[in-house]
Design a protein around this motif. Structure first.
Motif, PDB file in Angstrom:
ATOM      1  N   THR A   1       0.535  -1.410  -0.113  1.00  0.00           N
ATOM      2  CA  THR A   1       0.094   0.374   0.177  1.00  0.00           C
ATOM      3  C   THR A   1       1.003   1.213   0.037  1.00  0.00           C
ATOM      4  N   VAL A   2       2.253   1.365   0.549  1.00  0.00           N
ATOM      5  CA  VAL A   2       2.578   2.547   0.898  1.00  0.00           C
ATOM      6  C   VAL A   2       3.236   2.277  -0.547  1.00  0.00           C
ATOM      7  N   TRP A   3       3.760   1.130  -0.935  1.00  0.00           N
ATOM      8  CA  TRP A   3       4.482   1.678  -2.517  1.00  0.00           C
ATOM      9  C   TRP A   3       3.654   2.071  -3.385  1.00  0.00           C
ATOM     10  N   LEU A   4       2.843   1.763  -3.204  1.00  0.00           N
ATOM     11  CA  LEU A   4       1.411   2.396  -3.691  1.00  0.00           C
ATOM     12  C   LEU A   4       1.275   4.024  -3.707  1.00  0.00           C
ATOM     13  N   LEU A   5       1.404   4.280  -2.794  1.00  0.00           N
ATOM     14  CA  LEU A   5       0.610   5.465  -2.341  1.00  0.00           C
ATOM     15  C   LEU A   5       2.040   6.459  -2.639  1.00  0.00           C
ATOM     16  N   SER A   6       3.121   5.557  -2.627  1.00  0.00           N
ATOM     17  CA  SER A   6       3.883   6.793  -3.599  1.00  0.00           C
ATOM     18  C   SER A   6       3.450   7.315  -4.745  1.00  0.00           C
ATOM     19  N   GLU A   7       3.459   6.581  -5.408  1.00  0.00           N
ATOM     20  CA  GLU A   7       3.321   6.621  -6.209  1.00  0.00           C
ATOM     21  C   GLU A   7       1.944   7.673  -6.452  1.00  0.00           C
ATOM     22  N   MET A   8       1.185   7.658  -5.982  1.00  0.00           N
ATOM     23  CA  MET A   8      -0.192   8.573  -5.566  1.00  0.00           C
ATOM     24  C   MET A   8       0.215  10.049  -5.303  1.00  0.00           C
ATOM     25  N   CYS A   9       1.355   9.858  -4.825  1.00  0.00           N
ATOM     26  CA  CYS A   9       1.800  11.570  -4.008  1.00  0.00           C
ATOM     27  C   CYS A   9       2.755  12.034  -4.947  1.00  0.00           C
ATOM     28  N   SER A  10       2.391  11.559  -6.109  1.00  0.00           N
ATOM     29  CA  SER A  10       3.902  12.444  -7.176  1.00  0.00           C
ATOM     30  C   SER A  10       2.418  12.784  -8.214  1.00  0.00           C
ATOM     31  N   ASP A  11       3.389  12.788  -9.339  1.00  0.00           N
ATOM     32  CA  ASP A  11       2.501  14.000 -10.319  1.00  0.00           C
ATOM     33  C   ASP A  11       2.259  12.504 -11.185  1.00  0.00           C
ATOM     34  N   ASP A  12       2.973  11.437 -11.047  1.00  0.00           N
ATOM     35  CA  ASP A  12       2.423   9.904 -11.966  1.00  0.00           C
ATOM     36  C   ASP A  12       1.115   9.687 -11.753  1.00  0.00           C
ATOM     37  N   ALA A  13       0.445   9.938 -10.469  1.00  0.00           N
ATOM     38  CA  ALA A  13      -1.035   8.964 -10.202  1.00  0.00           C
ATOM     39  C   ALA A  13      -2.172   9.117  -9.505  1.00  0.00           C
ATOM     40  N   TRP A  14      -3.006   8.306  -9.644  1.00  0.00           N
ATOM     41  CA  TRP A  14      -3.811   9.658  -8.884  1.00  0.00           C
ATOM     42  C   TRP A  14      -4.207   8.091  -8.285  1.00  0.00           C
ATOM     43  N   MET A  15      -5.168   9.043  -6.883  1.00  0.00           N
ATOM     44  CA  MET A  15      -5.520   7.443  -5.710  1.00  0.00           C
ATOM     45  C   MET A  15      -5.879   6.418  -6.731  1.00  0.00           C
ATOM     46  N   GLY A  16      -7.103   7.437  -7.666  1.00  0.00           N
ATOM     47  CA  GLY A  16      -8.038   6.319  -9.185  1.00  0.00           C
ATOM     48  C   GLY A  16      -9.476   6.003  -8.876  1.00  0.00           C
ATOM     49  N   ASN A  17      -9.902   5.094  -7.110  1.00  0.00           N
ATOM     50  CA  ASN A  17     -10.782   4.635  -7.065  1.00  0.00           C
ATOM     51  C   ASN A  17     -11.794   6.268  -6.502  1.00  0.00           C
ATOM     52  N   THR A  18     -12.902   6.209  -7.130  1.00  0.00           N
ATOM     53  CA  THR A  18     -14.060   7.210  -6.871  1.00  0.00           C
ATOM     54  C   THR A  18     -14.929   6.850  -6.549  1.00  0.00           C
ATOM     55  N   SER A  19     -15.286   4.858  -6.162  1.00  0.00           N
ATOM     56  CA  SER A  19     -16.702   4.614  -6.297  1.00  0.00           C
ATOM     57  C   SER A  19     -16.552   4.085  -4.765  1.00  0.00           C
ATOM     58  N   GLN A  20     -15.355   4.556  -3.865  1.00  0.00           N
ATOM     59  CA  GLN A  20     -15.495   3.986  -2.829  1.00  0.00           C
ATOM     60  C   GLN A  20     -14.454   5.049  -1.865  1.00  0.00           C
ATOM     61  N   ASP A  21     -14.671   4.542  -1.017  1.00  0.00           N
ATOM     62  CA  ASP A  21     -14.016   5.793   0.058  1.00  0.00           C
ATOM     63  C   ASP A  21     -12.673   5.613   0.499  1.00  0.00           C
ATOM     64  N   GLN A  22     -11.794   6.347  -0.029  1.00  0.00           N
ATOM     65  CA  GLN A  22     -10.346   5.948   0.513  1.00  0.00           C
ATOM     66  C   GLN A  22      -9.419   6.997   0.965  1.00  0.00           C
ATOM     67  N   THR A  23     -10.590   7.467   2.183  1.00  0.00           N
ATOM     68  CA  THR A  23      -9.585   8.609   2.827  1.00  0.00           C
ATOM     69  C   THR A  23      -7.804   8.109   2.941  1.00  0.00           C
ATOM     70  N   ASP A  24      -7.695   7.406   3.502  1.00  0.00           N
ATOM     71  CA  ASP A  24      -6.272   7.501   3.956  1.00  0.00           C
ATOM     72  C   ASP A  24      -5.803   7.746   2.914  1.00  0.00           C
ATOM     73  N   TYR A  25      -5.907   6.910   1.932  1.00  0.00           N
ATOM     74  CA  TYR A  25      -4.982   7.344   0.658  1.00  0.00           C
ATOM     75  C   TYR A  25      -5.012   9.020   0.245  1.00  0.00           C
ATOM     76  N   ILE A  26      -6.506  10.151  -0.052  1.00  0.00           N
ATOM     77  CA  ILE A  26      -5.661  10.785  -0.209  1.00  0.00           C
ATOM     78  C   ILE A  26      -6.167  11.673   0.682  1.00  0.00           C
ATOM     79  N   SER A  27      -5.871  12.182   1.533  1.00  0.00           N
ATOM     80  CA  SER A  27      -5.215  12.666   3.157  1.00  0.00           C
ATOM     81  C   SER A  27      -4.166  12.889   2.873  1.00  0.00           C
ATOM     82  N   LEU A  28      -3.396  11.785   2.048  1.00  0.00           N
ATOM     83  CA  LEU A  28      -1.812  11.989   2.124  1.00  0.00           C
ATOM     84  C   LEU A  28      -1.113  12.240   0.893  1.00  0.00           C
ATOM     85  N   ALA A  29      -1.837  11.905  -0.278  1.00  0.00           N
ATOM     86  CA  ALA A  29      -2.006  12.022  -1.479  1.00  0.00           C
ATOM     87  C   ALA A  29      -2.340  13.132  -2.011  1.00  0.00           C
ATOM     88  N   HIS A  30      -3.258  13.809  -1.461  1.00  0.00           N
ATOM     89  CA  HIS A  30      -3.644  15.317  -1.502  1.00  0.00           C
ATOM     90  C   HIS A  30      -3.047  16.280  -0.346  1.00  0.00           C
TER      91      HIS A  30
END
Length: 566
Positions: free
Chosen positions: A64-93
């Motif tokens: 999860t943190v491997w992916l989170l590191s990508e989400m926190c960069s300009d390369d990736a979005w968290m992505g999933n917009t059909s479910q609550d992803q607060t843990d990822y969004i709070s850091l990635a954004h």
């Protein structure tokens, strides 16, 4: 080694099962530690548990943190917009409220569980008295390599951390303070240097041991540790031992051990696991009943876009900004990203793509309307906009239909995860050379990477060459857990971390995604994840993640929080 890992899927290292954190680790089976490690088989089996600690056999401990590191960069979005992803969004954004985040809390705990396993091995195996003294020394060196890697993962995410250098009982751990980042890196360096001196070269291992840590892997990771500290000369001196273009010919040279694969598309192909380009990778394989495979193919796969494409979770989606960074003639783009509107997936046969497309059209009821809206070919693949921020998924983790096992789902992917490969080593060496004013060798290493994908050689020097190397790292190594850490450590011409010019209110990435002239229509039309990701970035806070609040509480205050985090 894959066979060993399939037999011992969760070797709990005699002492460590699930618990809340490393500060309150409950010791189970302690009496066995005094009688275990009496044979080579026991020592080797225990080391397998140390390797298993890289992922702990599932997706939620460390992936999860491997992916989170990508989400926190300009390369990736968290992505999933059909479910609550607060843990990822709070850091990635970069919302500044991630100290209680479960994702980083799990990562912290399980990295320390891995360290604890390695500490037991490092403490106990020296007293095993094995008849094969060379094997005994090698096993200790493998444990030191893994411990160094685990601490590096902690350091680049959290800064200086508590250094637990041997097996400790819970009461001994309480009150341990964080070491400085400098001291943490020094400890990592010592582990990797010690490992490099003892571990065999890749070519010296028996085929059954393929996948174990090598001296080349230790040197490559040590070079990265030096690079993160801007120790350019030290990085150069270590990495030159692996790079043929360096001209290095010392007795400890390993310039014939590694090379680039002929084709970029082979790099993340499960038929090329443990290739000549690989320095170190997580060993996965498919097993009908055991969970010894990877999960990232599922976790990052498309959601509700047709079962043939894969029943994925759509986490960590490539940004349009990354896709646009590739030139039209750069074949790495299609081997890195599968995009809505495509009429083929590289690596899939025409017959299998036809199956995927038929299923895709049958699943997305407004397929024809979407194709017309975005100007795509009517017979194109579409990533379902209902569930996805971006119309893209990661190709590197994708498994073509011909290579998928019958039961293809979480922990069932046979694709090894590449942690360090030779292209990364070449670009690190190029960076070190450029920083030291040796642009000739920097160009040679950089252009070897570009030559594989038939791109023109770079002839620039100085700052322009520096920028070219940085850009190449983004394109070559996308989704290999480098981008966030690169833009955090790189400085612009004023000495400011490069990430501060990419993110923040005036960041280039934020503007690119919000200004009408550049923003991607598909991404803009789905505000289930805000397009202004990164607008709240604070350079005084966001160069590292917060220490998990639970760890601070359980330490009784001996562990201090990173600046700017509550």
């Amino acid at each position: 080694m894959k066979k060993i890992l399939s037999i011992i899927t969760v070797f709990a290292s005699l002492t460590f099962a699930s618990c809340e954190d490393f500060l309150t680790e409950e010791v189970r089976g302690k009496q066995n530690l005094d009688t275990y490690f009496s044979t080579a088989e026991e020592c080797q089996a225990y080391l397998t548990g140390c390797y298993q600690s890289i992922t702990f056999g599932d997706w939620w401990q460390t992936n999860t943190v491997w992916l989170l590191s990508e989400m926190c960069s300009d390369d990736a979005w968290m992505g999933n917009t059909s479910q609550d992803q607060t843990d990822y969004i709070s850091l990635a954004h970069y919302r500044g409220n991630g100290a209680s985040n479960g994702v980083i809390s799990n990562f912290w705990q399980y990295r320390y569980k891995g360290i604890a396993r390695c500490n037991v091995a490092i403490d106990r195996i020296p007293n095993a008295g094995l008849e094969d003294a060379a094997l005994q020394e090698r096993l200790i060196a493998e444990a030191r390599f893994l411990r160094g890697y685990f601490y590096f993962e902690l350091a680049r995410n959290f800064g200086g951390v508590p250094l637990l250098t041997h097996f400790m009982m819970p009461e001994e751990v309480i009150g341990t303070k964080r070491s400085s980042l400098e001291d943490t890196y020094k400890f990592i360096e010592d582990d990797l240097k010690a490992a490099a001196e003892i571990l065999p070269k890749r070519s010296e291992y028996a085929s059954a041991d393929l996948g174990r840590a090598t001296s080349g892997a230790a040197l490559g990771l040590l070079g990265k540790v030096y690079l993160y500290q801007e120790k350019w000369q030290e990085a150069h001196d270590v990495l030159q031992k692996l790079v043929k273009e360096s001209g290095y010919s010392g007795e400890d040279s390993q310039t014939d051990e590694y090379d680039l694969l002929p084709e970029f598309g082979q790099v993340w192909d499960c038929n090329h696991d443990n290739s000549i380009e690989s320095l170190f990778e997580v060993q996965y394989q498919y097993h009908e009943s055991l969970g010894v495979g990877g999960s990232l193919s599922t976790v990052t796969g498309a959601r509700n876009s047709g079962a043939a494409l894969g029943d994925g979770w759509c986490w960590c989606q490539p940004t349009a900004n990354l896709e646009a960074a590739y030139g039209e003639d750069d074949i790495r783009r299609q081997w890195t990203i599968i995009s809505s509107g495509c009429t083929e997936i590289v690596g899939e046969t025409a017959e299998d793509f036809a199956k995927i497309l038929k299923d895709n059209k049958g699943t997305i009821t407004d397929h024809a309307k979407l194709a017309e809206q975005y100007g795509w070919d009517p017979n194109c693949l579409i990533i379902n906009p209902v569930a996805h921020k971006s119309g893209r998924i990661i190709r590197k983790y994708y498994i073509p239909l011909n290579d998928r096992p019958e039961n293809f789902y979480q922990t069932k992917s046979p694709l090894n995860h590449r942690i360090l490969r030779y292209a990364d080593v070449l670009l690190m060496y190029a960076e070190a050379c450029n920083e030291l004013g040796d642009d000739t060798h920097a160009q040679a290493a950089l252009n070897k990477v570009r030559n594989r994908v038939n791109l023109a050689p770079v002839t620039s020097t100085g700052t322009a060459l520096r920028d070219a190397i940085r850009h190449e790292r983004r394109l070559e190594l996308a989704f290999e857990q480098n981008r966030l850490y690169d833009i955090r450590r790189w400085k612009d011409d004023s000495g400011t971390p490069l990430i501060a010019s990419i993110l923040g209110p005036n960041g280039s990435f934020v503007r690119w995604n919000t200004e009408e002239a550049t923003r991607d229509p598909f991404e803009w039309n789905n505000q289930g994840e805000d397009s202004n990701k990164g607008i709240s970035f604070d350079v005084n806070r966001d160069l590292i993640f917060p220490i998990p609040l639970y760890e601070i509480t359980m330490s009784g205050g001996s562990i201090e929080q990173n600046p700017g985090w509550n």
